[in-house]
Design a protein around this motif. Structure first.
Motif, PDB file in Angstrom:
ATOM      1  N   ARG A  32      41.635  -5.671  10.209  1.00  0.00           N
ATOM      2  CA  ARG A  32      42.047  -5.523   8.814  1.00  0.00           C
ATOM      3  C   ARG A  32      42.107  -4.031   8.483  1.00  0.00           C
ATOM      4  O   ARG A  32      41.151  -3.281   8.713  1.00  0.00           O
ATOM      5  CB  ARG A  32      41.054  -6.220   7.891  1.00  0.00           C
TER       6      ARG A  32
ATOM      7  N   GLN B 246      46.768  -1.498   3.305  1.00  0.00           N
ATOM      8  CA  GLN B 246      48.188  -1.861   3.366  1.00  0.00           C
ATOM      9  C   GLN B 246      49.059  -0.702   3.830  1.00  0.00           C
ATOM     10  O   GLN B 246      49.994  -0.891   4.616  1.00  0.00           O
ATOM     11  CB  GLN B 246      48.641  -2.341   1.985  1.00  0.00           C
TER      12      GLN B 246
ATOM     13  N   GLN C  69      48.294   1.750   5.821  1.00  0.00           N
ATOM     14  CA  GLN C  69      48.120   1.974   7.252  1.00  0.00           C
ATOM     15  C   GLN C  69      48.845   0.906   8.070  1.00  0.00           C
ATOM     16  O   GLN C  69      49.430   1.205   9.116  1.00  0.00           O
ATOM     17  CB  GLN C  69      46.636   1.995   7.601  1.00  0.00           C
ATOM     18  N   VAL C  70      48.809  -0.333   7.584  1.00  0.00           N
ATOM     19  CA  VAL C  70      49.532  -1.406   8.279  1.00  0.00           C
ATOM     20  C   VAL C  70      51.028  -1.125   8.277  1.00  0.00           C
ATOM     21  O   VAL C  70      51.716  -1.255   9.298  1.00  0.00           O
ATOM     22  CB  VAL C  70      49.237  -2.769   7.625  1.00  0.00           C
TER      23      VAL C  70
ATOM     24  N   THR D 142      59.047   2.954   4.941  1.00  0.00           N
ATOM     25  CA  THR D 142      57.983   2.137   4.348  1.00  0.00           C
ATOM     26  C   THR D 142      58.032   2.111   2.828  1.00  0.00           C
ATOM     27  O   THR D 142      57.272   1.369   2.192  1.00  0.00           O
ATOM     28  CB  THR D 142      56.609   2.681   4.778  1.00  0.00           C
TER      29      THR D 142
ATOM     30  N   GLU E 145      46.037  -7.222   9.912  1.00  0.00           N
ATOM     31  CA  GLU E 145      46.176  -7.779   8.565  1.00  0.00           C
ATOM     32  C   GLU E 145      45.983  -6.678   7.530  1.00  0.00           C
ATOM     33  O   GLU E 145      45.191  -5.746   7.727  1.00  0.00           O
ATOM     34  CB  GLU E 145      45.126  -8.871   8.323  1.00  0.00           C
ATOM     35  N   ALA E 146      46.745  -6.821   6.447  1.00  0.00           N
ATOM     36  CA  ALA E 146      46.620  -5.862   5.340  1.00  0.00           C
ATOM     37  C   ALA E 146      45.493  -6.296   4.434  1.00  0.00           C
ATOM     38  O   ALA E 146      45.485  -7.425   3.930  1.00  0.00           O
ATOM     39  CB  ALA E 146      47.926  -5.768   4.564  1.00  0.00           C
TER      40      ALA E 146
ATOM     41  N   GLU F 296      43.449  -5.860   0.946  1.00  0.00           N
ATOM     42  CA  GLU F 296      43.667  -5.352  -0.399  1.00  0.00           C
ATOM     43  C   GLU F 296      42.540  -4.365  -0.728  1.00  0.00           C
ATOM     44  O   GLU F 296      41.379  -4.758  -0.806  1.00  0.00           O
ATOM     45  CB  GLU F 296      43.677  -6.501  -1.406  1.00  0.00           C
TER      46      GLU F 296
END
Length: 498
Positions: free
Chosen positions: A2, A5, A7-8, A29, A191-192, A194
């Motif tokens: 995880r 967001q 960074q993902v 992005t 996974e992003a 929050e």
């Protein structure tokens, strides 16, 4: 895994084979460049991406460069005019034929022989037969810069920059590439999460702060340098000088920057035909003359100039004009304030003993070099008392400079029209070891004091604030301190010692 967001999004946009710039990744992005930069450094610290940096130079024409690109460099135009005239032509005729005006003439002459276009001698311009203006590297570089192409010859680009024809800008370009660990992480799945980067009142009142994930801050990550304002070195030095002199019992003087030549020079027993009173050293102003001068004092000053003072006085036997005395100029020294105060014209209390000073600007048409500018700050001062001597004056300087950590002051006998005896002051530069002049001083002559109505001794001086700053900061050039060439980096980091 995880991750935040941003960074993902960066991991998914980055490539393991092709380096992408921060600007490219920001576009892909839809994130701000600064957000992408922060995410890239965070991922680099995790070993998921590699960040490479390189410095790129870009050049752009200045307004003057644009003009010369269209009209031709001044030296090229001068050469073409001389060649069309047969190879030898008078200076005035060549300048006119080339269409050179104002500073373009000096620019052409400064670069003409350097480029091998010919010789300028005794008012004649010759054109070298083998010279080819079409092969002028600087003209070609101007075209290249305007077209957005690179200039391969760094020396030519440096020359254009020094001439003020191009502006060179440097910027750091960062490129991001996925590492093997980053590729593995993407394959295993990312996974992003929050995350929030700050605690808000809404999170507190709604209780959501218990469920959200707070972003970590990398305090070691690169960040844009922010240069805050700070007191200028000369301003700080000026205030320090004022504090020292007030602590030594002095009161401060004030007065006009533009003044009658009477106060600037005539009261100082400076002959009106002295070289320092010509246009070579003096900034005369085209304004109406000063009408309000004390008549009795004007007469006494004129008498001192013509006949001298005392039994042995002889005066100058040189022209003296009241019109010249009333003419207005920028003061070449702040001693004009001393004359206003000592005469009583400034409504100051001048019953001895008295001490006065000022730290203000003066203006001289000097040749610019490492220790001279057209305007500078002068530390003016005088002491009026009975039975003063040169020893008192020297002791005052030693005490004053000791407050700034300067223990070694050397004195050299000197001549001034307004003081006798007179001497210059010298101090040793802390970096170069060079001995530089830092002031001028002496005992005011009877020809100065008697017309002012002063019947006791007055010792006076004019010290250079900038040169004191050079001694205390280590600056080797006065132009590093102020003016159009001031070294901003030096001013931001200079340490002033006392």
């Amino acid at each position: 895994m995880r991750l935040p967001q941003a960074q993902v999004a960066l991991l998914e946009a980055a490539s393991a084979t092709d380096a992408k710039t921060i600007e490219q990744l920001a576009s892909e992005t839809d994130l701000k460049p600064e957000t992408v930069t922060r995410a890239a450094f965070d991922l680099r610290d995790e070993g998921l991406v590699a960040v490479e940096e390189r410095v790129e130079e870009s050049a752009a024409l200045t307004d003057e460069g644009e003009t010369y690109r269209g009209e031709g460099l001044p030296e090229v135009r001068l050469f073409r005019a001389a060649r069309e005239a047969g190879g030898d032509i008078g200076m005035g005729e060549a300048v006119g034929a080339a269409g050179l005006e104002g500073p373009e003439v000096d620019i052409a002459l400064a670069n003409y022989a350097r480029k091998g276009y010919g010789v300028v001698d005794s008012g004649e311009v010759s054109a070298e037969a083998d010279a080819d203006p079409e092969a002028d590297a600087e003209a070609a570089a101007l075209d290249a810069v305007d077209d957005g192409d690179a200039v391969d010859d760094a020396d030519v680009l440096d020359r254009l920059e020094s001439r003020g024809l191009v502006e060179v800008d440097e910027r750091t370009v960062r490129s991001v590439t996925l590492t093997d660990e980053g590729v593995t992480a993407l394959m295993e799945g990312v996974e992003a999460a929050e995350t929030v980067d700050r605690l808000t009142p809404e999170l507190l009142t709604g209780g959501e702060w218990e469920d959200v994930e707070f972003a970590e801050y990398n305090v070691e990550a690169d960040a844009p340098a922010v240069e805050g304002g700070r007191e200028h070195v000369l301003r700080g030095m000026s205030e320090r000088v004022k504090d020292v002199l007030v602590g030594m019992g002095f009161q401060e003087m004030d007065g006009p920057h533009a003044d009658a030549d009477f106060w600037i020079n005539d009261c100082l027993f400076m002959p009106q035909d002295h070289p320092a009173r010509t246009h070579w050293d003096r900034f005369a102003l085209d304004v109406p003359p000063v009408a309000d001068l004390p008549e009795g004092l004007v007469d006494r000053v004129e008498t001192a100039h013509r006949n001298g003072v005392g039994e042995d006085g002889d005066g100058y036997h040189s022209p003296w004009s009241e019109d010249f005395a009333r003419a207005v100029a920028l003061r070449g020294h702040t001693t004009s304030l001393s004359m206003r105060y000592l005469s009583g014209y400034a409504n100051a209390d001048i019953d001895p003993p008295k001490r006065y000073f000022s730290v203000q600007k003066a203006y001289r048409n000097d040749t610019l070099d490492a220790t001279h500018l057209l305007e500078f700050y002068q530390i003016e001062g005088w002491v009026m008392a009975e039975d003063l001597s040169v020893r008192d004056l020297m002791g005052t300087f030693e005490e004053f400079y000791r407050q700034f950590g300067i223990e070694e002051i050397r004195f050299k006998p000197h001549y001034n029209p307004y003081t006798e005896p007179s001497f210059e002051l010298f101090g040793e530069h802390p970096e170069t070891g060079e001995e530089i002049e830092i002031g001028n001083s002496g005992m005011f002559r009877d020809e100065v004091l008697e017309p002012l109505g002063i019947d006791c001794d007055v010792m006076a001086w004019g010290l250079a604030l900038e040169r004191l700053a050079m001694l205390t900061t280590g600056a080797e050039d006065i132009r590093d301190l102020h003016g159009t060439l001031a070294d901003l980096e030096f001013l931001r980091n200079a340490e002033v010692t006392y």
